[in-house]
Motif scaffolding. Structure first.
Motif, PDB file in Angstrom:
ATOM      1  N   THR A   1       1.109  -0.640   0.033  1.00 30.02           N
ATOM      2  CA  THR A   1       0.140  -0.091  -0.003  1.00 30.02           C
ATOM      3  C   THR A   1       0.755   1.630  -0.220  1.00 30.02           C
ATOM      4  N   LEU A   2       2.044   0.726   0.624  1.00 33.79           N
ATOM      5  CA  LEU A   2       2.601   2.565   1.143  1.00 33.79           C
ATOM      6  C   LEU A   2       3.318   2.846  -0.177  1.00 33.79           C
ATOM      7  N   ASP A   3       4.042   1.255  -1.445  1.00 35.07           N
ATOM      8  CA  ASP A   3       4.598   1.348  -1.978  1.00 35.07           C
ATOM      9  C   ASP A   3       3.530   2.390  -3.748  1.00 35.07           C
ATOM     10  N   VAL A   4       2.204   1.808  -3.253  1.00 29.48           N
ATOM     11  CA  VAL A   4       1.892   2.195  -4.366  1.00 29.48           C
ATOM     12  C   VAL A   4       1.139   3.548  -4.056  1.00 29.48           C
ATOM     13  N   LEU A   5       1.160   3.861  -3.043  1.00 24.33           N
ATOM     14  CA  LEU A   5       0.711   5.586  -2.246  1.00 24.33           C
ATOM     15  C   LEU A   5       2.103   6.408  -2.873  1.00 24.33           C
TER      16      LEU A   5
ATOM     17  N   ARG B   1       9.506  10.367  -0.227  1.00 28.08           N
ATOM     18  CA  ARG B   1       8.434   8.989   0.255  1.00 28.08           C
ATOM     19  C   ARG B   1       7.678   9.571   1.157  1.00 28.08           C
ATOM     20  N   LYS B   2       8.116   9.709   1.972  1.00 28.46           N
ATOM     21  CA  LYS B   2       7.223  10.101   3.412  1.00 28.46           C
ATOM     22  C   LYS B   2       5.833  11.011   2.496  1.00 28.46           C
ATOM     23  N   LEU B   3       6.879  12.464   1.410  1.00 27.33           N
ATOM     24  CA  LEU B   3       6.285  13.558   1.562  1.00 27.33           C
ATOM     25  C   LEU B   3       5.448  13.515   0.492  1.00 27.33           C
ATOM     26  N   ARG B   4       5.816  12.659  -0.765  1.00 27.18           N
ATOM     27  CA  ARG B   4       4.554  11.798  -1.535  1.00 27.18           C
ATOM     28  C   ARG B   4       3.338  11.262  -0.636  1.00 27.18           C
ATOM     29  N   ILE B   5       3.452  10.060   0.153  1.00 27.51           N
ATOM     30  CA  ILE B   5       2.888   9.277   0.596  1.00 27.51           C
ATOM     31  C   ILE B   5       1.561  10.465   1.668  1.00 27.51           C
ATOM     32  N   MET B   6       2.260  11.297   2.387  1.00 27.40           N
ATOM     33  CA  MET B   6       1.521  12.116   3.442  1.00 27.40           C
ATOM     34  C   MET B   6       0.599  13.245   2.193  1.00 27.40           C
ATOM     35  N   THR B   7       1.141  14.095   1.551  1.00 28.54           N
ATOM     36  CA  THR B   7       0.260  14.808   0.600  1.00 28.54           C
ATOM     37  C   THR B   7      -0.751  13.871  -0.599  1.00 28.54           C
ATOM     38  N   GLY B   8      -0.232  12.796  -0.986  1.00 31.67           N
ATOM     39  CA  GLY B   8      -1.052  11.506  -1.452  1.00 31.67           C
ATOM     40  C   GLY B   8      -2.488  11.437  -0.757  1.00 31.67           C
TER      41      GLY B   8
END
Lengths: 226, 226, 226, 226
Positions: free
Chosen positions: D49-53, D128-135
């Motif tokens: 999930t995190l990867d795809v996210l 990566r974390k940032l990408r996840i959080m904004t997404g």
DNA sequence: CGATAAACGAGACGGTACGTCGCGTCTTCTG
DNA sequence: CAGAAGACGCGACGTACCGTCTCGTTTATCG
């Protein structure tokens, strides 16, 4: 596909809404606004259904397959038919062979009349129909409606003709006056479906002749058919 | 359920297949260690299968339903049958009615002989069988083997008897020597299955009599059955 | 709806894009034939958008909902905005509160100036805006443009004022000359959005006062705010 | 993926059933029969999930994508999480950075303490974390629970540390005794999320230093941070 | 008598089709 | 032509079933 061109107004399908009371006297004929359903989609979808059905059978058939082949969205399919079963039922109703000529050529004998009924459609077409019908048997149990539809569309017309021919033979004095027309009229259909489903053999001319000569004519006339 | 008691060793089914290496002459009789299969589970599962089949039809039937009703795990089911279809085929094979008496009472007339063949099982039992058979039609397309199984188990025995009766009638001089025994012998089965599947009416005594009197006897003898 | 009355000519939106050929010097003033766009639809649709947005959030909002509530066809909506996101962005831009008075009343102290900035709209209105803004967060990721729009429309004006007030305080000698005006100016917006999104609490007067008195004033002046 | 290894017992997730009354005193610890859920699937699915996210964002993410990447069936995913939103919420909860060391090194000054808090994770990890959080912001509106989860997992720990440091500074006599610790402790988180979401700029060391030196330290101490 | 191994009830697992719903476009009819 | 209404292609969602696998337990045979 070509076999489809003849159906301009396919079976009403799921179009019949349970609207209940139509309401005040206001304006029943008031044209409903909005885009009209494209009738050509019905035909395309039904044709695609029959194609897929003939290729992979009922269980192998997927709604996505049908939609894709018809260049349609699934929603468009489901807007018209409530379920896969409904769709297939209607599709089969389109297989309706051109009704046996009403002008029954009187050949002078019951056997001659019955033999004249045997139409020999293109082999390919016949195999296609057979493939569809066997693939569709899966549904007869789940959808009682299908049995009725199939009967009306494929079976009854020919049975009606047989009944008429038998009656003529009786009037002509060829057949026994007390022969059981009703039962005899369903023998052909019964034997054909039995052969198709249980024996998995083709309903060819030879077979039909053996039914005529071995069962119907002797039973009706009281003498061998040939 | 009671109908099940007779089958202690049901048809081997697909259980024989996954044995793998069996060959080496070494120790076929060498009893394998470990718990033995409980034979009573076979019967329970088959009974549950028939029950569910009669209630919801083939497609409505779920392997989980069967397992649950038989108080069995799915693995126990799949250890014995490779697939849902296999299971159902075997279950249906258990419906095999006791074969028509081999000692055919000679009533002196073809009609009498045929009528004597009609057994009248309890109505409830007959309806159950009918429900199962129609529910099973779904499979005929997918599993050609099933058609054969069904034919052999349910149809052929009666057809064989009919053939014998017809032959006797010919020898007796009652039936025409040239009558098409082969075709006539399959009329009953064809008419019965047609009535069951397409017309969805019960194959009752009255119907069978109309087949005998309206088709078979007149076709064979050349005179009305009654 | 009432909140809408002020916007007669909403932001041009994306309506300008799909025009296609516009160029040819020929006849810009040549009135095109056909019906003219009804400008009142814009406002209705935007109002409906905000209503729905406030009720069910961005993801819960459906273009059909908006069209239905605005008594408009979807085509009418899409003729004006390219996508759901575009529509919402424009709708939100209409929430723009009247820009903070440019005539900043000089209260004599930084704290006084900042407190004077706090406007207290009706509670209901504030909650509605809050609901819309949170519902709109869904978009920030997908539409970077939205972040910019929002910032410019809702955040920047107030930040600019804060900057000005801070500068004035420095000039006045009240605030430290080396205070980080740029960073301090964004503290309010940051705290407010954090409170709204993460804490889901209203940005009320009390909260704003605690930001002024607990953070901005002490950081700028070097002494407690009150 | 590697980032996942640390979570042996991921957040309980949807495992909490609404069972209601546990029932008679009988046997609560009675081992539940049947195959146990494979805990490794949880981790695999969350990691996927995190990867795809991180790759396609929340809206671009498909449950089939997640299932496929985790080599899992959709049913396995839905057995654990009720919906896409639920899954993502739990996945994010796994981003929990290793909790800020409880042994806060006392550097002797508030600024030193705060600066020591800045951890500089690998750039790639941070992006990566940032990408996840904004997404994932898309969800904050729909799932209030997410805001709480995020706050507890990502924000609160650091805020708690900040609070402690401020208290120490007060005790130490460095910070004003009346400074608003509660409000100041949330400034960092607020500024960081604002910068991430609205400004779409990275929360780098430089930025954090400007918050410390431009806001927190001067507000607490009454003097510029540097 | 204890160890071993298979069968058992229960149910989680990977896969795949189903039928629904939303987006953005296209088509019909009316003003 | 614009506008209301709504059908259309597309694609994701969440559900259900199949056939396999893995638990912990029970039952038989072997050492």
């Amino acid at each position: 596909m070509a076999a489809m061109t003849q159906l301009e107004s396919p079976p009403a399908g799921a179009a019949a809404l349970p609207e209940g009371a139509e309401g005040a006297a206001a304006a029943p004929p008031a044209v409903r606004p909005g885009r009209r359903r494209d009738p050509s989609r019905d035909a395309d979808i039904l044709a695609a259904t029959l194609d897929v059905l003939a290729e992979v059978g009922y269980d192998g058939m997927t709604m996505d397959m049908v939609a894709a082949r018809a260049q349609a969205g699934k929603a468009t399919v489901y807007r018209r038919w409530e379920s896969k079963a409904d769709l297939v039922i209607d599709a089969v109703a389109c297989l309706k062979s051109p009704p046996p000529l009403d002008d029954l050529p009187d050949t002078g004998s019951l056997r001659g009349d019955l033999v004249a009924m045997i139409r020999t459609p293109s082999v390919k077409d016949a195999q296609r129909k057979l493939r569809i019908m066997t693939g569709l048997v899966s549904l007869i149990d789940r959808e009682p409606e299908l049995a009725e539809t199939t009967r009306r569309a494929l079976v009854e017309p020919r049975a009606a003709v047989t009944r008429a021919l038998l009656r003529r033979a009786v009037e002509r004095g060829e057949a026994r006056p007390d022969c059981d027309i009703e039962t005899l009229a369903s023998v052909s259909a019964a034997m054909a479906s039995y052969r198709t489903l249980m024996l998995r053999k083709p309903v060819d001319r030879e077979f039909l002749l053996s039914v005529i000569d071995g069962v119907i004519v002797p039973a009706a006339v009281g003498a061998p058919g040939h």
